[in-house]
Design an enzyme around this catalytic site. Structure first.
Site, mmCIF file in Angstrom:
data_model
loop_
_atom_site.group_PDB
_atom_site.id
_atom_site.type_symbol
_atom_site.label_atom_id
_atom_site.label_comp_id
_atom_site.label_asym_id
_atom_site.label_seq_id
_atom_site.Cartn_x
_atom_site.Cartn_y
_atom_site.Cartn_z
ATOM 1 N N ASP A 46 -60.474 -19.381 27.039
ATOM 2 C CA ASP A 46 -61.657 -18.827 26.392
ATOM 3 C C ASP A 46 -62.735 -18.503 27.426
ATOM 4 O O ASP A 46 -62.645 -18.909 28.589
ATOM 5 C CB ASP A 46 -62.203 -19.798 25.325
ATOM 6 C CG ASP A 46 -62.217 -21.249 25.778
ATOM 7 O OD1 ASP A 46 -62.140 -21.498 26.994
ATOM 8 O OD2 ASP A 46 -62.303 -22.135 24.920
ATOM 9 N N ASN A 104 -64.760 -31.787 17.166
ATOM 10 C CA ASN A 104 -64.523 -31.243 15.817
ATOM 11 C C ASN A 104 -63.083 -30.737 15.649
ATOM 12 O O ASN A 104 -62.759 -30.080 14.669
ATOM 13 C CB ASN A 104 -65.513 -30.112 15.509
ATOM 14 C CG ASN A 104 -65.318 -28.894 16.413
ATOM 15 O OD1 ASN A 104 -64.481 -28.914 17.320
ATOM 16 N ND2 ASN A 104 -66.081 -27.849 16.174
ATOM 17 N N HIS A 150 -61.516 -28.529 17.591
ATOM 18 C CA HIS A 150 -61.192 -27.167 18.049
ATOM 19 C C HIS A 150 -60.259 -27.205 19.255
ATOM 20 O O HIS A 150 -60.292 -28.124 20.065
ATOM 21 C CB HIS A 150 -62.449 -26.322 18.313
ATOM 22 C CG HIS A 150 -63.242 -26.671 19.526
ATOM 23 N ND1 HIS A 150 -64.571 -26.331 19.677
ATOM 24 C CD2 HIS A 150 -62.924 -27.321 20.678
ATOM 25 C CE1 HIS A 150 -65.012 -26.739 20.839
ATOM 26 N NE2 HIS A 150 -64.032 -27.353 21.475
ATOM 27 N N GLU A 210 -62.575 -22.664 16.206
ATOM 28 C CA GLU A 210 -63.382 -23.649 15.496
ATOM 29 C C GLU A 210 -62.746 -23.965 14.134
ATOM 30 O O GLU A 210 -61.892 -23.211 13.654
ATOM 31 C CB GLU A 210 -64.796 -23.086 15.309
ATOM 32 C CG GLU A 210 -65.540 -22.804 16.621
ATOM 33 C CD GLU A 210 -66.058 -24.064 17.306
ATOM 34 O OE1 GLU A 210 -65.389 -25.122 17.263
ATOM 35 O OE2 GLU A 210 -67.132 -23.979 17.924
HETATM 36 P P1 PGA Z 1 -64.334 -31.426 27.108
HETATM 37 O O1 PGA Z 1 -64.226 -30.223 26.070
HETATM 38 O O2 PGA Z 1 -63.093 -31.392 27.933
HETATM 39 O O3 PGA Z 1 -65.571 -31.134 27.925
HETATM 40 O O4 PGA Z 1 -64.448 -32.684 26.309
HETATM 41 C C1 PGA Z 1 -63.038 -30.037 25.369
HETATM 42 C C2 PGA Z 1 -63.195 -28.952 24.335
HETATM 43 O O5 PGA Z 1 -64.290 -28.793 23.768
HETATM 44 O O6 PGA Z 1 -62.204 -28.255 24.060
#
Ligand code: PGA
Length: 263
Positions: free
Chosen positions: A67, A136, A138, A143
């Protein structure tokens, strides 16, 4: 789905790095799907070390990042291109033209996103997809309520994701609200998926993804439909799993059978 409960994030990063290096020794033109965020940094550090100290060659590797924010310039300190350059690309001998990000600027973004799918296919598809997971649930920026069949496209970020990432922006007005992301369907096309999750903030999302019903409300649960997905966890992110003892036993049995050359 395999679930590996590690003693800590370092052991998890070792396991994932070993998988990538083994695959690379079998296929020099490996196609890697890459993630950003704090979770994969340990793997990137180890890949850089493997290149610097053991001469591991990344010159034929192709990468597709999951992304990228929209409306942030490529050189912006919070852009995922900047992140990848800093943590991985500047430390290995990957060719610039082999690095790919989902399109995030200019006109006709929807059309460019479809072309991006085409580029992944032309590269032969993603061999290993690295994933983190949001609190959450995702994966990428898919999302909650993202279609489980979605392809690369633009998504609006949820309040929870914006809150989780707000620490990176001194000026809240600078924080992007939208991003382009590989879809859940795109992710499920990868041959093998390695999802790392560490820390108690991820425990609810891990529980829902591994043991919950498949639901677009917890995008990580879509991985239950993939034939070669491994969740690499630490004790804290695995803490809510009802089947945790089974996962530990199954890992021990796997190690035993590999040592005895049964599998
Ligand atoms: P993080 O983010 O590795 O900083 O915990 C993971 C994500 O939001 O996919």
């Amino acid at each position: 789905m395999q679930v590996v409960v590690c003693k800590d994030a370092c052991e998890g990063a070792e396991i994932v790095t070993r998988e990538i290096l083994n695959a690379l020794s079998r296929k020099p033109g490996l196609v890697l799907g890459l993630a950003t965020g704090s979770t994969p940094i340990g793997v990137y550090e180890r890949l850089v070390t493997a290149h610097r100290e053991d001469g591991v060659d990344f010159s034929s590797v192709q990468t597709f990042n999951l992304d990228e924010y929209c409306e942030l310039a490529a050189g912006h300190p919070q852009s995922y291109r900047t992140f990848m350059q800093k943590h991985l690309f500047s430390g290995i001998n990957i060719a610039g033209e082999n690095i790919h990000f989902p399109p995030n600027e200019g006109p006709a973004l929807a059309e460019k996103c479809l072309q991006h799918e085409e580029e992944i296919s032309q590269a032969g598809g993603i061999d290993i997809q690295l994933l983190g997971i949001g609190s959450n649930g995702h994966i990428g920026f898919n999302e909650p309520t993202s279609s489980l069949a979605s392809r690369t496209r633009i998504k609006t970020l949820t309040e929870k994701t914006l809150r989780d990432n707000s620490r990176f922006y001194e000026d809240p007005a600078q924080q992007p609200q939208v991003a382009s992301t590989l879809g859940i369907g795109t992710i499920l096309d990868a041959r093998s998926i390695l999802l790392q999750a560490y820390g108690e903030k991820k425990a609810e999302a891990v529980k829902a993804s591994v043991e919950g019903p498949i639901s677009s409300f917890w995008p990580g649960s879509a991985l239950q439909m993939h034939a070669d997905t491994t969740f690499i966890l630490d004790e804290d992110s695995a803490a809510q799993l009802e089947m945790i003892d089974y996962f530990r036993r199954s890992r021990a049995e796997g190690i035993r059978m590999r040592e005895e050359n049964t599998i």
